[in-house]
Design a protein around this motif. Sequence first.
Motif, short mmCIF file in Angstrom:
data_model
loop_
_atom_site.label_atom_id
_atom_site.label_comp_id
_atom_site.label_asym_id
_atom_site.label_seq_id
_atom_site.Cartn_x
_atom_site.Cartn_y
_atom_site.Cartn_z
N CYS A 336 0.85 -1.19 0.00
CA CYS A 336 0.00 0.00 0.00
C CYS A 336 0.89 1.25 0.00
O CYS A 336 1.88 1.30 0.73
CB CYS A 336 -0.91 0.01 1.22
SG CYS A 336 -2.18 -1.25 1.20
N LEU A 337 0.53 2.22 -0.81
CA LEU A 337 1.27 3.47 -0.90
C LEU A 337 0.44 4.60 -0.32
O LEU A 337 -0.69 4.84 -0.76
CB LEU A 337 1.64 3.78 -2.35
CG LEU A 337 2.39 5.09 -2.60
CD1 LEU A 337 3.77 5.07 -1.95
CD2 LEU A 337 2.51 5.39 -4.09
N ALA A 338 1.01 5.30 0.67
CA ALA A 338 0.33 6.45 1.29
C ALA A 338 1.00 7.73 0.81
O ALA A 338 2.23 7.82 0.75
CB ALA A 338 0.39 6.36 2.81
N ALA A 339 0.17 8.73 0.47
CA ALA A 339 0.67 10.02 0.00
C ALA A 339 0.05 11.12 0.86
O ALA A 339 -1.18 11.16 1.03
CB ALA A 339 0.31 10.23 -1.46
N ALA A 340 0.91 12.01 1.39
CA ALA A 340 0.45 13.13 2.22
C ALA A 340 0.32 14.36 1.33
O ALA A 340 1.31 14.83 0.75
CB ALA A 340 1.43 13.39 3.35
N ILE A 341 -0.92 14.89 1.23
CA ILE A 341 -1.20 16.07 0.41
C ILE A 341 -1.87 17.10 1.30
O ILE A 341 -3.03 16.94 1.66
CB ILE A 341 -2.09 15.71 -0.79
CG1 ILE A 341 -1.46 14.57 -1.60
CG2 ILE A 341 -2.34 16.92 -1.67
CD1 ILE A 341 -2.40 13.94 -2.60
N GLU A 342 -1.12 18.13 1.67
CA GLU A 342 -1.60 19.19 2.57
C GLU A 342 -2.13 18.58 3.87
O GLU A 342 -1.38 17.98 4.63
CB GLU A 342 -2.64 20.06 1.85
CG GLU A 342 -2.05 20.83 0.68
CD GLU A 342 -3.06 21.68 -0.04
OE1 GLU A 342 -4.27 21.58 0.27
OE2 GLU A 342 -2.65 22.46 -0.94
N ASN A 343 -3.45 18.66 4.13
CA ASN A 343 -4.00 18.07 5.37
C ASN A 343 -4.75 16.77 5.09
O ASN A 343 -5.59 16.34 5.88
CB ASN A 343 -4.93 19.06 6.06
CG ASN A 343 -6.18 19.32 5.24
OD1 ASN A 343 -6.16 19.22 4.01
ND2 ASN A 343 -7.29 19.66 5.91
N THR A 344 -4.44 16.12 3.95
CA THR A 344 -5.12 14.88 3.55
C THR A 344 -4.08 13.78 3.31
O THR A 344 -3.01 14.04 2.77
CB THR A 344 -5.95 15.10 2.26
OG1 THR A 344 -6.80 16.22 2.45
CG2 THR A 344 -6.77 13.87 1.92
N VAL A 345 -4.44 12.56 3.70
CA VAL A 345 -3.61 11.38 3.43
C VAL A 345 -4.41 10.43 2.54
O VAL A 345 -5.50 9.98 2.93
CB VAL A 345 -3.18 10.67 4.72
CG1 VAL A 345 -2.38 9.42 4.40
CG2 VAL A 345 -2.37 11.60 5.59
N GLN A 346 -3.87 10.13 1.36
CA GLN A 346 -4.51 9.20 0.43
C GLN A 346 -3.71 7.90 0.39
O GLN A 346 -2.48 7.94 0.27
CB GLN A 346 -4.60 9.81 -0.97
CG GLN A 346 -5.47 11.04 -1.05
CD GLN A 346 -5.54 11.61 -2.46
OE1 GLN A 346 -4.94 11.09 -3.39
NE2 GLN A 346 -6.29 12.70 -2.62
N ILE A 347 -4.41 6.77 0.48
CA ILE A 347 -3.76 5.46 0.51
C ILE A 347 -4.22 4.68 -0.72
O ILE A 347 -5.43 4.52 -0.94
CB ILE A 347 -4.10 4.69 1.80
CG1 ILE A 347 -3.61 5.49 3.01
CG2 ILE A 347 -3.47 3.32 1.80
CD1 ILE A 347 -4.46 5.39 4.21
N TYR A 348 -3.25 4.20 -1.51
CA TYR A 348 -3.52 3.44 -2.73
C TYR A 348 -3.07 2.00 -2.53
O TYR A 348 -2.02 1.74 -1.94
CB TYR A 348 -2.79 4.06 -3.93
CG TYR A 348 -3.22 5.48 -4.24
CD1 TYR A 348 -4.25 5.72 -5.14
CD2 TYR A 348 -2.60 6.56 -3.63
CE1 TYR A 348 -4.64 7.02 -5.43
CE2 TYR A 348 -2.99 7.86 -3.91
CZ TYR A 348 -4.01 8.08 -4.81
OH TYR A 348 -4.41 9.36 -5.09
N LYS A 349 -3.86 1.06 -3.07
CA LYS A 349 -3.58 -0.36 -2.91
C LYS A 349 -2.96 -0.92 -4.19
O LYS A 349 -3.57 -0.86 -5.26
CB LYS A 349 -4.86 -1.11 -2.56
CG LYS A 349 -4.66 -2.57 -2.20
CD LYS A 349 -5.93 -3.22 -1.70
CE LYS A 349 -6.94 -3.38 -2.81
NZ LYS A 349 -8.12 -4.15 -2.38
N ASN A 350 -1.72 -1.47 -4.05
CA ASN A 350 -1.01 -2.12 -5.16
C ASN A 350 -0.92 -1.23 -6.40
O ASN A 350 -1.06 -1.70 -7.54
CB ASN A 350 -1.67 -3.45 -5.54
CG ASN A 350 -1.61 -4.46 -4.43
OD1 ASN A 350 -0.66 -4.47 -3.63
ND2 ASN A 350 -2.60 -5.32 -4.33
N CYS A 351 -0.65 0.05 -6.18
CA CYS A 351 -0.56 0.98 -7.32
C CYS A 351 0.74 0.80 -8.10
O CYS A 351 0.85 1.33 -9.21
CB CYS A 351 -0.70 2.41 -6.84
SG CYS A 351 0.64 2.96 -5.79
N HIS A 352 1.71 0.08 -7.55
CA HIS A 352 2.98 -0.15 -8.27
C HIS A 352 2.90 -1.37 -9.18
O HIS A 352 3.78 -1.58 -10.02
CB HIS A 352 4.12 -0.33 -7.27
CG HIS A 352 3.94 -1.47 -6.34
ND1 HIS A 352 2.98 -1.47 -5.35
CD2 HIS A 352 4.58 -2.65 -6.23
CE1 HIS A 352 3.05 -2.59 -4.67
NE2 HIS A 352 4.00 -3.34 -5.19
#
Length: 532
Positions: A336-352
């Motif tokens: 799982c890949l987590a990305a921090a964008i300003e005050n939001t955290v988005q988590i993507y599953k198997n995006c690689h």
Amino acid sequence: MDSPAQEESLSKQRKERKNKMKNKKQFDPKLLKYSRGPGIKNPKRISNIFDRAKVLRKEKNIHWAEEQAARAEVLLTEEVGYIVPDKGEKTNNLTQKNISKAVDITSATKYFELDLKFGPYRFDYTRNGRHLLIGGKKGHVAAMDWVTKRLLCEINVMEEVCDVQWLHVETMFAAAQKKWVYIYDNQGVELHCIKKLYNILRMTFLPYHFLLATSNEDGWLSWLDISIGELVSQYNTREGRLSVMEYNPYNGVICLGHSKGVVTMWSPNVQKPLASMLCHPTGVQAIAIDSTGKYMSTSSANSQIKVWDLRNLTGPLKYYQLKNAPTDLSFSQRGCLAAAIENTVQIYKNCHIESVNEPYLVHKTRTFVHGINFCPYEDVLGISTTSGFSSILVPGSGEPNFDALEVNPFQTKSQRREAEVKSLLEKVQPEMIVLDPSIISEVDVPTLRDKIEAKEKLLYLKVPKIDFTPRKKKRGNTARAARVKKIVKENNKKEFIKGIKEVQKNLVNVTKGGNNKKKTQAPSVLDRFRKK
């Protein structure tokens, strides 16, 4: 001694066992999963009987280990579980309150928030995922067992803290303060002040090499061996401020992100980067490498996320365009890949591995996100913000089963001491850090061939033997004859050595563009001795 009939029956039994193992490997997926390769096809080609027996014994032990590993899989009771939505539903609409209500009580306690006033914060988990270390920019440092919420220590260092990092055990941690790096124990007592490391922005620890890697404001990258307390190497990258750093667990290489959009890979053995990749047209803001060391994700100021295969380094595997620029990235143990964008955290599953259109989960915080990191062996994501620290639940992100001999979240004091001694004995030297670790076990064939040719070209000449029999003038004068013979041999030896020295001088003069006459005279000296 066995009879020939008994030997034949034993050989038949061995063949039957081999055929059974081959059939098992072909049809049993568990044995294929833990297989260590096909093994030696024809052991009869090994001429030495003892070596052949040793190899066959080793093959037998490998087959036994494969079977035991497949059998032990029954003990791995935990399974990976993701959120499976119904038709017309999306997982990214779920909040942490909804998830914590649906899980059991123990998992629900792992979702919590710490409201602190000394941020923005940096944090780090131990390798077994049991302990948490946080450090605020205004000097607040705290270490705790976050599972039981037991506070180990809490201190105020009275100056800016840029980064914090656990060392090889949970009883020691490093804090990069305004000027130097300080090492504390889990009671908050200062153990060391390392003045060789100054103005540090980021730190990471290499557990198998016992190296603390640091990067500072002036572009210096340093490796400190904490077992002996000495700097292994320190290089100036000449790329300016180094605020983006990540460690590759596969080969121990340090990856740095620069303002020119370049990612460089460094080893303590080489003064120049092992590899340099142009990842983005603008500056690199974050780097994340997965637990296998195969995939790397980078983000830039133009709101792009790219996924790279570190085995090829040719081009991006996946490319994602977001609305805003991610300031931090983190890979979990299950991809799982987590990305921090300003005050939001988005988590993507198997995006690689596969292209993803929507995030798996989305979490919003009250203030700006400064750092994110997945907790090992837990479905938990840590988020450090300006106003404190948050721990959220991400189902399916952590590895459900752990190896107690590698990392044990439930280890006792005696087990921790034994593990520390064992890791020190098995410490990997910094010279082993290379881009491709498989090269270490290979033979450098061209270099070996050059060495053999160089040895063959050397001038191996022995002093020639002479048949000299002194003339006997009188009877009984054998002592004098032996002395004369010895003198003649020594004179011949001296003359031979002079000739070799003269040849070497002539060869040196020829290579430097000397006189050609000496070149023709050189072989005649050796010919004179060979004729003798």
